[in-house]
Design a protein around this motif. Sequence first.
Motif, mmCIF file in Angstrom:
data_model
loop_
_atom_site.group_PDB
_atom_site.id
_atom_site.type_symbol
_atom_site.label_atom_id
_atom_site.label_comp_id
_atom_site.label_asym_id
_atom_site.label_seq_id
_atom_site.Cartn_x
_atom_site.Cartn_y
_atom_site.Cartn_z
ATOM 1 N N SER A 10 48.871 32.457 32.726
ATOM 2 C CA SER A 10 47.569 33.103 32.657
ATOM 3 C C SER A 10 47.647 34.288 31.707
ATOM 4 C CB SER A 10 47.138 33.583 34.048
ATOM 5 O OG SER A 10 45.945 34.357 33.962
ATOM 6 N N THR A 11 46.534 34.554 31.008
ATOM 7 C CA THR A 11 46.437 35.763 30.187
ATOM 8 C C THR A 11 45.760 36.897 30.951
ATOM 9 O OG1 THR A 11 44.362 34.938 29.237
ATOM 10 C CG2 THR A 11 46.396 34.489 28.004
ATOM 11 N N ASN A 12 45.305 36.642 32.163
ATOM 12 C CA ASN A 12 44.729 37.684 33.015
ATOM 13 C C ASN A 12 45.869 38.360 33.769
ATOM 14 O OD1 ASN A 12 43.458 39.317 34.878
ATOM 15 N ND2 ASN A 12 42.375 37.652 35.923
ATOM 16 N N VAL A 13 46.284 39.542 33.299
ATOM 17 C CA VAL A 13 47.467 40.184 33.878
ATOM 18 C C VAL A 13 47.208 40.705 35.285
ATOM 19 C CG1 VAL A 13 48.500 40.771 31.668
ATOM 20 C CG2 VAL A 13 46.898 42.370 32.734
ATOM 21 N N TYR A 14 45.937 40.753 35.709
ATOM 22 C CA TYR A 14 45.621 41.187 37.076
ATOM 23 C C TYR A 14 45.606 40.015 38.065
ATOM 24 C CZ TYR A 14 44.365 45.860 35.485
ATOM 25 O OH TYR A 14 44.413 47.120 34.966
ATOM 26 N N GLU A 15 45.609 38.799 37.550
ATOM 27 C CA GLU A 15 45.475 37.626 38.421
ATOM 28 C C GLU A 15 46.541 37.559 39.516
ATOM 29 O OE1 GLU A 15 45.619 32.822 37.898
ATOM 30 O OE2 GLU A 15 44.493 33.976 36.419
ATOM 31 N N PRO A 16 47.830 37.837 39.203
ATOM 32 C CA PRO A 16 48.831 37.754 40.279
ATOM 33 C C PRO A 16 48.543 38.679 41.454
ATOM 34 C CG PRO A 16 49.896 37.789 38.143
ATOM 35 C CD PRO A 16 48.453 38.089 37.892
ATOM 36 N N ILE A 17 48.148 39.910 41.159
ATOM 37 C CA ILE A 17 47.916 40.859 42.247
ATOM 38 C C ILE A 17 46.643 40.511 43.009
ATOM 39 C CG2 ILE A 17 46.563 42.671 41.090
ATOM 40 C CD1 ILE A 17 49.690 43.236 43.213
ATOM 41 N N GLN A 18 45.688 39.880 42.325
ATOM 42 C CA GLN A 18 44.450 39.462 42.985
ATOM 43 C C GLN A 18 44.698 38.296 43.938
ATOM 44 O OE1 GLN A 18 42.169 38.665 39.456
ATOM 45 N NE2 GLN A 18 41.462 40.778 39.232
ATOM 46 N N ASN A 19 45.659 37.437 43.590
ATOM 47 C CA ASN A 19 45.922 36.239 44.396
ATOM 48 C C ASN A 19 47.057 36.417 45.403
ATOM 49 O OD1 ASN A 19 43.914 34.837 43.028
ATOM 50 N ND2 ASN A 19 45.332 34.093 41.463
ATOM 51 N N TRP A 20 47.751 37.528 45.337
ATOM 52 C CA TRP A 20 48.894 37.765 46.225
ATOM 53 C C TRP A 20 48.416 37.986 47.657
ATOM 54 C CZ3 TRP A 20 51.283 42.982 47.476
ATOM 55 C CH2 TRP A 20 52.526 42.837 48.129
ATOM 56 N N ASN A 21 49.082 37.333 48.608
ATOM 57 C CA ASN A 21 48.632 37.427 49.996
ATOM 58 C C ASN A 21 49.231 38.608 50.762
ATOM 59 O OD1 ASN A 21 51.277 36.744 50.685
ATOM 60 N ND2 ASN A 21 50.792 34.636 51.218
ATOM 61 N N GLN A 22 50.092 39.395 50.109
ATOM 62 C CA GLN A 22 50.700 40.608 50.671
ATOM 63 C C GLN A 22 51.685 40.330 51.809
ATOM 64 O OE1 GLN A 22 47.498 43.346 51.545
ATOM 65 N NE2 GLN A 22 46.478 42.793 49.648
ATOM 66 N N ARG A 23 51.964 39.080 52.084
ATOM 67 C CA ARG A 23 53.014 38.748 53.050
ATOM 68 C C ARG A 23 54.278 38.288 52.336
ATOM 69 N NH1 ARG A 23 52.907 34.637 55.879
ATOM 70 N NH2 ARG A 23 51.392 33.486 54.647
#
Length: 201
Positions: A10-23
């Motif tokens: 992905s070129t959206n560098v925020y995508e990982p943190i947006q999709n991360w479930n925090q667990r």
Amino acid sequence: MNLTEHSQVSTNVYEPIQNWNQRDLGLLTGERGMYRLAHFWQYALVCSGFQVFNLDCAIRFNPFTIAEETRKQNLQPEPFLEQIRVQRAFTPYQILDAIQIILNTKEENTIYFLLAPCKQFLDGDVKEDEGLFLLNLMLQLIKKFPGENVPLLIIESWTYSHKNFQIFFPKLLRTTQNLWELKTEEGLSRIRTRKTSITGI
């Protein structure tokens, strides 16, 4: 680095943190740029109402990067920086003690960042066998985070040439459920993501 067939780019560098479930444990790595990106992720997390705690093991946190991002949005940086704490650790033993304290305290609504955790274990003042032993101790502590419901993101370069790092880093990769590889080419940043469900461990 070869990632599994389950990866995506992905070129959206925020995508990982947006999709991360925090667990699940997350690891952001690459040759360069990942520490700067981690600051942008922290800004985004604060915008979402979280507090951020950095265990900074190699002076990688720079408050001016956060301030730069807030000013782009015509916001004052102080309210954001007040939600971001930094603790620095300069020896392997300080790092291990700090990680243990984080596990014991488990503060609510807090996302933990571990910045450049391996560097101090590879220092020339640390004997090789001791350094590898302590790295494995750190890994055992890191493995406890999902079970304790403590959100942890590890930010680490893959460029160390030290023999112990070559032994240890693949173990760290296998421990994480989310592996993000940052690549910057011709001014364009791309993130390759490999995700493994925590239930598959």
